[in-house]
Design a protein around this motif. Structure first.
Motif, PDB file in Angstrom:
ATOM      1  N   GLY A 130      -1.548  12.521   5.589  1.00 20.69           N
ATOM      2  CA  GLY A 130      -2.404  12.205   4.548  1.00 20.69           C
ATOM      3  C   GLY A 130      -2.854  10.740   4.558  1.00 20.69           C
ATOM      4  N   ILE A 131      -3.021  10.159   3.332  1.00 21.11           N
ATOM      5  CA  ILE A 131      -3.368   8.655   3.382  1.00 21.11           C
ATOM      6  C   ILE A 131      -2.500   7.626   3.670  1.00 21.11           C
ATOM      7  CG2 ILE A 131      -5.459   9.419   1.778  1.00 21.11           C
ATOM      8  CD1 ILE A 131      -3.764   7.976  -0.542  1.00 21.11           C
ATOM      9  N   HIS A 132      -1.274   8.201   3.582  1.00 18.47           N
ATOM     10  CA  HIS A 132      -0.215   7.335   3.624  1.00 18.47           C
ATOM     11  C   HIS A 132       0.427   7.350   5.009  1.00 18.47           C
ATOM     12  CE1 HIS A 132       0.071   5.368  -0.277  1.00 18.47           C
ATOM     13  NE2 HIS A 132      -0.080   6.640  -0.875  1.00 18.47           N
ATOM     14  N   TYR A 133      -0.342   8.081   5.995  1.00 20.81           N
ATOM     15  CA  TYR A 133       0.159   8.206   7.242  1.00 20.81           C
ATOM     16  C   TYR A 133       0.351   6.757   7.877  1.00 20.81           C
ATOM     17  CZ  TYR A 133       0.247   9.602  12.180  1.00 20.81           C
ATOM     18  OH  TYR A 133       0.815   9.796  13.591  1.00 20.81           O
ATOM     19  N   CYS A 134       1.641   6.495   8.667  1.00 16.27           N
ATOM     20  CA  CYS A 134       1.959   5.438   9.062  1.00 16.27           C
ATOM     21  C   CYS A 134       1.104   4.520   9.891  1.00 16.27           C
ATOM     22  CB  CYS A 134       3.258   5.400   9.719  1.00 16.27           C
ATOM     23  SG  CYS A 134       4.088   4.003  10.338  1.00 16.27           S
ATOM     24  N   LEU A 135       0.557   3.439   9.039  1.00 19.84           N
ATOM     25  CA  LEU A 135      -0.293   2.269  10.149  1.00 19.84           C
ATOM     26  C   LEU A 135       0.243   1.979  11.460  1.00 19.84           C
ATOM     27  CD1 LEU A 135      -3.044   1.213   9.570  1.00 19.84           C
ATOM     28  CD2 LEU A 135      -1.923  -0.746   8.472  1.00 19.84           C
ATOM     29  N   GLY A 136       1.753   1.679  11.464  1.00 26.54           N
ATOM     30  CA  GLY A 136       2.140   1.267  12.615  1.00 26.54           C
ATOM     31  C   GLY A 136       2.774   2.392  13.502  1.00 26.54           C
ATOM     32  N   ALA A 137       2.251   3.581  13.451  1.00 27.79           N
ATOM     33  CA  ALA A 137       2.626   4.391  14.349  1.00 27.79           C
ATOM     34  C   ALA A 137       2.464   4.208  15.876  1.00 27.79           C
ATOM     35  CB  ALA A 137       1.872   5.931  13.990  1.00 27.79           C
ATOM     36  N   PRO A 138       1.180   3.652  16.154  1.00 25.10           N
ATOM     37  CA  PRO A 138       0.998   3.422  17.585  1.00 25.10           C
ATOM     38  C   PRO A 138       1.953   2.302  18.137  1.00 25.10           C
ATOM     39  CG  PRO A 138      -1.147   3.511  16.319  1.00 25.10           C
ATOM     40  CD  PRO A 138      -0.093   3.396  15.315  1.00 25.10           C
ATOM     41  N   LEU A 139       2.221   1.173  17.489  1.00 22.50           N
ATOM     42  CA  LEU A 139       3.167   0.221  17.944  1.00 22.50           C
ATOM     43  C   LEU A 139       4.680   0.918  18.006  1.00 22.50           C
ATOM     44  CD1 LEU A 139       3.877  -2.556  18.461  1.00 22.50           C
ATOM     45  CD2 LEU A 139       4.183  -3.004  16.122  1.00 22.50           C
ATOM     46  N   MET A 187       0.577  -1.351   0.064  1.00 20.37           N
ATOM     47  CA  MET A 187       0.047   0.006   0.163  1.00 20.37           C
ATOM     48  C   MET A 187       0.700   1.184  -0.038  1.00 20.37           C
ATOM     49  SD  MET A 187      -1.652  -0.428   3.774  1.00 20.37           S
ATOM     50  CE  MET A 187      -0.740  -0.606   5.242  1.00 20.37           C
ATOM     51  N   LEU A 188       2.167   1.365   0.317  1.00 18.34           N
ATOM     52  CA  LEU A 188       2.941   2.291   0.310  1.00 18.34           C
ATOM     53  C   LEU A 188       3.318   2.861  -1.186  1.00 18.34           C
ATOM     54  CD1 LEU A 188       4.535   4.406   1.831  1.00 18.34           C
ATOM     55  CD2 LEU A 188       6.445   2.875   1.868  1.00 18.34           C
ATOM     56  N   ASP A 189       3.441   1.810  -1.952  1.00 21.63           N
ATOM     57  CA  ASP A 189       3.548   2.054  -3.409  1.00 21.63           C
ATOM     58  C   ASP A 189       2.275   2.017  -4.297  1.00 21.63           C
ATOM     59  OD1 ASP A 189       6.538   2.264  -2.993  1.00 21.63           O
ATOM     60  OD2 ASP A 189       6.517   0.173  -2.896  1.00 21.63           O
ATOM     61  N   SER A 190       1.244   2.729  -3.876  1.00 19.11           N
ATOM     62  CA  SER A 190      -0.033   2.435  -4.521  1.00 19.11           C
ATOM     63  C   SER A 190      -0.880   3.516  -4.079  1.00 19.11           C
ATOM     64  CB  SER A 190      -0.858   1.185  -4.066  1.00 19.11           C
ATOM     65  OG  SER A 190      -1.137   1.111  -2.746  1.00 19.11           O
ATOM     66  N   ASP A 191      -1.814   3.919  -5.079  1.00 18.18           N
ATOM     67  CA  ASP A 191      -2.744   5.149  -5.086  1.00 18.18           C
ATOM     68  C   ASP A 191      -4.035   4.684  -4.878  1.00 18.18           C
ATOM     69  OD1 ASP A 191      -0.485   6.839  -5.392  1.00 18.18           O
ATOM     70  OD2 ASP A 191      -0.694   6.296  -7.642  1.00 18.18           O
ATOM     71  N   PRO A 192      -4.914   5.535  -4.433  1.00 22.68           N
ATOM     72  CA  PRO A 192      -6.345   5.017  -4.242  1.00 22.68           C
ATOM     73  C   PRO A 192      -6.866   4.845  -6.000  1.00 22.68           C
ATOM     74  CG  PRO A 192      -5.964   7.354  -3.049  1.00 22.68           C
ATOM     75  CD  PRO A 192      -4.854   6.782  -4.045  1.00 22.68           C
TER      76      PRO A 192
END
Length: 396
Positions: free
Chosen positions: A341-350, A77-82
């Motif tokens: 934005g939409i690529h904000y890190c999903l793993g930030a809480p971890l 998902m880091l290398d993709s767009d909506p």
């Protein structure tokens, strides 16, 4: 600017370069490893670029990369767009939940305590914090989370290191990506045949309301992203954070005196002041656009310097310490260390949880933690993606 020509000086301390560039303007033409790109160093412009609809993350059609390099690890998902990115993130978020992350807290503390016990047993009371602590903590956790066998973790460390900070400072050797893709393909197949309680098995099983699920290549790409991004960033959050504290003894003393009240703010300031990700990964202009008054043509490559944006004086105009100060009591505007934005890190809480537990436990166990004056100069990671040192010699 040709950063390649100043590589050693830039790797050791990029902030004077960013300061000089910001004084001229927020967006600049950059030469890096023989490639040309636009470098964004202003905070306002960085936020705009990170969420600009005309800047794509899909590099398959760009001139910067050869099509021959494409393999399954690129289907993340880091290398993709909506809308493809939206679909991937929705499926992954169904399993990588805040509840799952919070359930890892006891295990993070257990791994941390075990590593500190091993450091405590070293007779000479000195060593490399990166090797002894900063690497094995997130590597152990992310491999357990994805169900990677113990014996394979050294290989993952080598592969991920070559990908995010290759020794030539330019790019990973295609062989590294091929080896990692081959391994992950086998791992996904093994998990599909014999699922466990790990996150990768859960991602294989998960289905959306309409029955949609991740394909085998998408699972490989997601495992690649989680393994690399899930531990390399935390390694350098810990390393850079400890360096910042040791370089600012009054801040270290304040954190020791009030860990309950200051640890959260300390980790956020570590992320802002000298964060683990120096530049966001490449974006590509799908259409003509303008950033900071600079026209950027269709097909251009754009790099957002998160490290530069988080020290932009224009972001810190009110009362309080300026952007060059390291202040764990800092309040006010947030940072861009996890993107925007939409690529904000999903793993930030971890990453935040690991950083807080690691830094606090390290300081509590070793009140005499200090730099090693006999160790010589530090060795910095090459390249512009990650910010950190290859080793951090300390005494404890």
């Amino acid at each position: 600017m040709d950063l390649t020509a100043h590589a050693d000086e830039f790797n050791a301390d990029p902030y004077p370069f960013y300061e000089a560039l910001r004084a001229v303007g927020p967006v600049h033409r950059l030469v890096l490893g023989g490639e040309r790109a636009w470098l964004v160093v202003g905070h306002q412009e960085a936020r705009a670029a990170l969420s600009h609809p005309a800047l794509s993350k899909n590099w398959l059609g760009s001139e910067l990369f050869e099509v021959a390099q494409v393999n399954a690890v690129a289907t993340n998902m880091l290398d993709s767009d909506p809308p493809h990115h939206t679909r991937l993130r929705r499926l992954v978020a169904r399993e990588f939940t805040s509840r799952r992350v919070e359930s890892l807290r006891p295990r993070v503390q257990q791994i941390t305590d075990g590593l500190l016990d091993a450091m405590d047993a070293v007779p000479e009371r000195r060593g490399d914090l990166i090797r002894a602590f900063a690497v094995p903590l997130p590597m152990t956790l992310i491999c357990e989370l994805l169900g990677v066998p113990n014996l394979d973790r050294a290989r993952f460390r080598y592969w991920s290191g070559e990908i995010v900070a290759p020794l030539d400072g330019v790019g990973a050797h295609p062989r590294v990506l091929e080896e990692m893709t081959s391994y992950l393909s086998g791992l996904v197949a093994a998990k599909a045949g014999e699922p466990g309680d790990d996150l990768l098995s859960a991602l294989i099983r998960t289905r959306d309301e309409d029955g949609d699920q991740l394909s085998p290549d998408e699972l490989i790409g997601m495992a690649f992203l989680l393994l690399v991004a899930g531990h390399e960033t935390t390694v350098n959050l810990i390393g850079n954070g400890v360096r910042a504290l040791l370089d600012h003894p009054e801040q270290l003393a304040a954190l020791r005196a009030d860990p309950d009240g200051l640890i959260d703010g300390a980790v956020e300031e570590m992320l802002r002041y000298d964060g683990p990700v120096q530049h966001a990964t490449y974006r590509f202009a799908d259409a003509d656009l303008e950033l900071g008054g600079v026209p950027i043509a269709t097909g251009s490559s754009v790099l957002v310097a998160l490290a530069a944006a988080d020290r932009d004086p224009a972001r810190f105009t009110g009362p309080g310490p300026g952007p060059e100060a390291f202040d764990i009591r800092r309040t006010g505007p947030g940072h861009l260390a996890f993107g925007h934005g939409i690529h904000y890190c999903l793993g930030a809480p971890l990453a935040r949880m690991e950083g807080r537990i690691a830094i606090r436990s390290l300081l509590e166990r070793f009140p005499g933690l200090a730099g090693d004056p006999d160790a010589g100069p530090l060795d910095w990671l090459p390249g512009t993606l990650m910010r950190g040192v290859t080793r951090l010699p300390l005494r404890w």
